[in-house]
Design a protein around this motif. Structure first.
Motif, short mmCIF file in Angstrom:
data_model
loop_
_atom_site.label_atom_id
_atom_site.label_comp_id
_atom_site.label_asym_id
_atom_site.label_seq_id
_atom_site.Cartn_x
_atom_site.Cartn_y
_atom_site.Cartn_z
N GLY A 292 0.80 -1.21 0.00
CA GLY A 292 0.00 0.00 0.00
C GLY A 292 0.84 1.26 0.00
O GLY A 292 0.54 2.22 -0.73
N LEU A 293 1.91 1.28 0.79
CA LEU A 293 2.76 2.46 0.83
C LEU A 293 3.66 2.56 -0.39
O LEU A 293 4.12 3.65 -0.74
N SER A 294 3.94 1.43 -1.03
CA SER A 294 4.65 1.48 -2.31
C SER A 294 3.75 2.10 -3.38
O SER A 294 4.21 2.85 -4.24
N ALA A 295 2.46 1.78 -3.31
CA ALA A 295 1.51 2.35 -4.27
C ALA A 295 1.26 3.83 -4.00
O ALA A 295 1.11 4.63 -4.93
N PHE A 296 1.21 4.20 -2.70
CA PHE A 296 0.91 5.58 -2.32
C PHE A 296 1.95 6.07 -1.31
O PHE A 296 1.68 6.12 -0.10
N PRO A 297 3.15 6.39 -1.77
CA PRO A 297 4.19 6.86 -0.85
C PRO A 297 3.79 8.17 -0.18
O PRO A 297 2.90 8.89 -0.65
N VAL A 298 4.42 8.45 0.93
CA VAL A 298 4.11 9.66 1.70
C VAL A 298 4.65 10.88 0.97
O VAL A 298 5.84 10.94 0.62
N VAL A 299 3.78 11.85 0.74
CA VAL A 299 4.14 13.11 0.09
C VAL A 299 3.59 14.26 0.92
O VAL A 299 2.38 14.30 1.20
N ASN A 300 4.49 15.15 1.37
CA ASN A 300 4.08 16.31 2.18
C ASN A 300 3.32 15.87 3.44
O ASN A 300 2.32 16.49 3.83
N GLY A 301 3.78 14.78 4.05
CA GLY A 301 3.19 14.34 5.31
C GLY A 301 1.84 13.67 5.17
O GLY A 301 1.12 13.53 6.17
N ARG A 302 1.47 13.23 3.97
CA ARG A 302 0.19 12.56 3.78
C ARG A 302 0.37 11.41 2.80
O ARG A 302 1.27 11.41 1.96
N THR A 303 -0.49 10.41 2.91
CA THR A 303 -0.53 9.31 1.95
C THR A 303 -1.98 9.08 1.54
O THR A 303 -2.88 9.11 2.39
#
Length: 644
Positions: free
Chosen positions: A250-261
């Motif tokens: 899940g985090l590979s699909a939606f990495p953290v950007v600007n403190g949010r995923t």
């Protein structure tokens, strides 16, 4: 010899237990992953590992509790035995809230998975998702009142479907989406996520491991309750591995950007569908559509099953509290056709539906939204229960050291003349620490939890007052006697025709199964003085043989060793006492029907006075069997085979 009175049958084998345990615990990934990821961000896999390890430590204590008290009520029953009814009620009451929260969350997430599967955006928007959730709660409660579904058969099938869905997503995700750089780039200790966010996320992650209480309640329906701990550990180990890998994907699909995923933002209410949407960019459209529908419908089915089993678990817990005079008496009665209390189902609809409606305005409040509020409130109850169970295991090691335990928490040391299980002590300290963290960081738990507890204690006090029971009085379940804590090997059952005889045998088999004992079924034929003891009594002998055959079938069905034989006598009571001495019985289970002129029959009174061991009386009022199938009538209290 059927069990005539409403009761839960022992029907679950080892594979059933593993499948149900896996399905119960693993179903929470469908609604917990997004809630945890919203706060833990790139450290979500690590948080799940930490909480999973703590959950496994807690499961050690649950396993010992199950093995030493295999009956309905779960943690509430075990804590009550260790610390008294008030403590047992507190644990049961907060767990009832957790069941209701699971019911609310699972039904709330159903329209999001269904909408994502078929591109139905309307049902995913508030307030429509909440209204659909409330409708599903009511529909599931009505179905449970009308039918007694074979949940275990569906549960086993859906557990396989659940595992298949997760394996497919993990396999495709690791092959098409995995990015070590993407995972690492979103983690900056102390800032992304902040220490405060991590402290907030740890209690939320407890939501990812729901289901252990429902599994504990299955001890009452397990063919071999001592197998439950092994299957529980196997299921939890599998779940932890699957959770961590799903979080990595899940985090590979939606990495953290600007403190949010996006996993904890856009896809918070359907995180697995978010993974599917990311996979779709790397697949042919027809395969992507098929995967979307497959995962969406799988999610709907598993969430609905989780809600249904939570409703059944809530009803079982309410029944146990009702039987122990902690809730109003109707909660302790089972509707004979579906084995559930209608009052419990009404409470499910009112409270779970009410939670959804009351928290709907929080939907637009960012990270403090509706689902997060409910998850915070869930952590209040589950952490109280986890801490209490581990302390109860420690307490029982000292207060009841000789009670039979088919499983014991390992790594014990001798302290103050007793065995102190170190994992239980460590688990109690850690869960208490997380509870304090919850109360400091979660307003929902800090305010909502105590309010729920105050309401429950008021109900408890009122029920005890109305039923003439002391607040601190230890009340055994209705119709049951408190048995000695020490183990025993042999149970003698003087057989009797009709419903009462069936209940005597069913009770003896249940106790033997729980205490690893054997049963001796004794059929006593009383011979009148006008006849010699060896006079031909073919009808009586034939009925005795049939009764023993039925008793043997019930014992074999429940894997309980049994011997049965018939004796002739002038006095039934004297024969029972003499046979108890000869076989060195540790317990006599004897039946007594309704009487008006005296409390018990002369036979029962004689056995009570003369028995060389403990005596348990299975006694029923006149209307105990009303509305139930007719059984063979008992003979008159005179002549051969007189009633006990």
């Amino acid at each position: 010899m059927a069990r005539k009175r409403p009761r839960l049958a022992r029907v679950l084998g080892g594979r059933d237990l593993y499948s149900i345990a896996y399905g119960e615990v693993a179903s929470s990934i469908y609604f917990a992953l997004g809630i945890v990821a919203a706060r833990a961000l790139g450290l979500t896999p690590s948080v799940l590992v930490v909480v999973g390890a703590l959950f496994l430590v807690v499961a050690l204590s649950y396993a010992e509790a199950i093995s030493s008290s295999p009956e309905g009520g779960g943690a509430a029953n075990f804590v009550g035995r260790a610390f008294g009814d008030v403590a047992g009620f507190v644990v049961g009451w907060v767990l009832m809230l957790d069941y209701l929260i699971v019911i609310a969350l699972t039904t709330l997430f159903v329209p999001h998975y269904l909408g994502a599967a078929f591109n139905l955006s309307t049902i995913r928007r508030p307030p429509y998702d909440t209204l659909i959730g409330v409708g599903l709660v009511a529909a599931l409660a009505l179905m449970r009142l009308a039918f007694r579904p074979s949940l275990y058969r569906f549960g086993i099938g859906l557990a396989v479907l659940d595992l298949a869905t997760q394996v497919v997503l993990i396999g495709l995700g690791l092959a098409l989406l995995f990015s070590r750089h993407g995972l690492a780039s979103g983690v900056h200790f102390g800032s992304v996520p902040s220490w405060g966010s991590l402290a907030f996320a740890l209690p939320l992650a407890m939501l990812a491991f729901t289901g252990i209480e429902t599994v504990a309640n299955l001890a009452q329906e397990s063919r071999k309750p001592d197998e439950l701990p092994r299957n529980l550990f196997a299921a939890i180990g599998s779940v932890i591995g699957v959770y961590v890998l799903i979080a990595v994907v899940g985090l590979s699909a939606f990495p953290v950007v600007n403190g949010r995923t996006a996993l904890g933002d856009e896809w918070r209410r359907a995180p697995l569908m978010g993974i599917v949407s990311a996979l779709a960019q790397h697949m042919p459209s027809i395969l992507a559509s098929a995967l979307r529908v497959f995962v969406g419908l799988s999610g709907v089915a598993i969430l609905l099953l989780a809600a249904t089993t939570a409703i059944s678990g809530f009803a079982r817990l309410a029944r146990s509290l009702g039987e122990h005079r902690m809730l109003p008496e109707p909660f302790g009665r089972l509707y004979h056709r579906t084995l559930v209390s209608p009052q419990a189902l009404v409470m499910v609809v009112l409270v779970a539906g009410g939670l959804l409606i009351a928290t709907e305005p929080l939907h637009h409040s960012g990270l403090q939204g509706q689902a997060t509020f409910l998850a915070s409130l869930f952590s209040f109850g589950v952490l109280i229960a986890f801490s209490a169970v581990q302390l109860a295991v420690i307490r029982r090691r000292y207060s009841a050291p000789n009670v039979f335990r088919s499983y014991r928490v390992p790594f014990s040391i001798r302290v103050f003349g007793g065995e102190l299980p170190l994992p239980a002590l460590l688990g109690a300290v850690l869960t208490s620490f997380v509870f304090v963290l919850t109360m400091l960081t979660h307003p929902a738990a800090r305010y909502g939890g105590p309010l729920w507890l105050i309401l429950g204690l008021a109900i408890f006090g009122l029920v005890r007052h109305q039923r003439g029971t002391g607040l601190l009085e230890q009340v055994p379940a209705s119709g049951e006697q408190e048995l000695p804590e020490e183990g025993f090997a042999t149970i003698l059952v003087p057989m009797k025709m009709g419903d009462i005889g069936e209940e005597m045998m069913a009770t003896a088999v249940r106790i033997a199964q729980e205490r690893s004992a054997s049963v001796i079924a004794l059929n006593v034929i009383e011979v009148p003085l006008a006849q010699s003891l060896d006079a031909p009594l073919e009808p009586e002998e034939r009925r005795a043989a049939e009764t023993l055959a039925e008793a043997r079938a019930l014992a074999e069905e429940n894997d309980v060793p049994m011997r049965g034989y018939t004796v002739r006598t002038r006095s039934i009571g004297a024969a029972v006492v003499e046979q108890a001495r000869q076989v060195k019985a540790d317990l006599i289970v004897i039946g007594s029907g309704a009487r008006h002129s005296r409390v018990f029959s002369p036979t029962v009174e004689y056995v009570l006075r003369k028995a060389p061991c403990e005596v348990m009386i299975v006694s029923f009022p006149e209307n105990a069997f009303e509305g139930l199938p007719e059984a063979e009538p008992a003979p008159e209290e005179k002549g051969p085979s007189a009633s006990l």
